[in-house]
Every structure is written in C-alpha cells, then in structure tokens.
Design an enzyme around this catalytic site. Structure first.
Site, PDB file in Angstrom:
ATOM      1  N   CYS A  72      -7.554   0.686  -7.501  1.00 13.68           N
ATOM      2  CA  CYS A  72      -7.216  -0.020  -6.354  1.00 13.68           C
ATOM      3  C   CYS A  72      -5.516   0.135  -6.071  1.00 13.68           C
ATOM      4  CB  CYS A  72      -7.531  -1.760  -6.617  1.00 13.68           C
ATOM      5  SG  CYS A  72      -6.842  -2.623  -7.813  1.00 13.68           S
ATOM      6  N   HIS A  73      -5.017   0.555  -7.079  1.00 10.68           N
ATOM      7  CA  HIS A  73      -3.406   0.772  -6.742  1.00 10.68           C
ATOM      8  C   HIS A  73      -3.197   2.039  -5.817  1.00 10.68           C
ATOM      9  CE1 HIS A  73      -4.632   3.144 -10.454  1.00 10.68           C
ATOM     10  NE2 HIS A  73      -3.837   4.364  -9.928  1.00 10.68           N
TER      11      HIS A  73
END
Length: 184
Positions: free
Chosen positions: A153-154
C-alpha cells in the site's frame, strides 16, 4: 491449527508477523496505533468455531517470540523481508491469507499488481480493482491492509503525485518508495 507470532526487526521499525503453518495472516508495524485492535480482532476471528477453536478460549495466539520461529511461513517471511531490504528480492512468494471484506481483498489484490519501484494513484488502484468509482473506499481498504510491505500500500500516491495516506507514517512511505528506487 497452530498459529505463531513473532517480532521481526527491520530498518524502518519492528514488525509483528502472525502466521499459520501455511499462510501469513498479518504483518504490522509494532508501533502501529491500530496494532492492539488488529490483534484483538484477529484473535477473536480465530476463536470462532468455524476456525476450529473452542469459543471459551480467550486467545488462540501464543505469546510473542523475537527473531526465531519454527513456523515455516514465519521463517519464509523473515528470509524474504531480509532479501527485500537487501535489494535482492522484488516480489514476495509467501502464501497470504489476509482477513477482510470482499471489497478490501479486491483492493489488496490490486495493490499486489503494482510493480516494485513504481507507484499508482488511488484512482489507478480503483481501476485495477475493477471499481473505478470507489477511490475513497480504496483508501479506506488500504488503511486496513493487514500485511504491510508485502501487500504494498506504500506504492499508492495522490493523483497529483503527492505522498499522502499512509497510516504507518509518511516517513515510512517515503523510505519504502525510495528504497525500491535504489538499484543494487
């Protein structure tokens, strides 16, 4: 089923891993403000009768260990994370079993399609998840991601390229994005 949990050191903070003998269930930063709630929810899920545990058991999770585990999935997680941080691994092969709604799981599967070293906007992730109008909901699903780094998700940024929306801290998001840009 026998579950294991362990504290794994990393260059950006300790990680808590929870795994069955066959799947990684959770990987979370140890200093996450949501860690206690996630572990509590996770333990309650495991205690439900459909998981094979007696509902009177307070928690089927064993106490934390640090650094060493006989669980093959924990061992694989430690190895693959160390390779990732050493720039010798771009893709993870760990079997995953994150707990979430069908929508959340579709968002997390879309995250796994974002190539190492690249970023996508929330809108682009929504398109990857086959739900182009669910941009805000995608952000909410990312915030509930139970397996950080491995479900990346980064790699999701604002439409204007800004580094927004990382529940584990923008400094960590920047570090991970910059880490993946380095070539060794």
């Amino acid at each position: 089923m026998n579950y294991s949990q362990i504290i794994i050191p990393s260059p950006i903070g300790e990680l808590i891993a929870v795994a069955s003998p066959t799947h990684l269930m959770m990987l979370e930063f140890a200093d996450s403000p949501w860690l206690e709630g996630k572990l509590s929810s996770f333990a309650k899920e495991l205690s439900r009768s459909d998981w094979g545990f007696d509902s009177d058991i307070k928690s089927p999770l064993p106490p934390f260990t640090k650094g060493v585990s006989e669980n093959p999935i924990i061992q694989k997680t430690i190895l693959e994370l160390s390779e990732y941080f050493a720039w010798t691994r771009k893709n993870f092969d760990i079997p995953l079993a994150p707990k979430g709604t069908d929508f959340q799981k579709s968002a997390w599967q879309a995250l796994e399609k974002i190539p190492y070293g690249e970023t996508r906007s929330y809108k682009e992730e929504a398109i990857l998840a086959s739900n182009s109008r669910a941009v805000r909901a995608i952000g909410g699903a990312n915030n509930k991601n139970p397996i950080v780094i491995i479900i990346p998700c980064h790699r999701v940024i604002g439409a204007d390229g800004s580094l927004v929306g990382y529940g584990w801290g923008i400094k960590r998001k920047i570090w991970l994005i910059e880490h993946e840009k380095k070539i060794n």
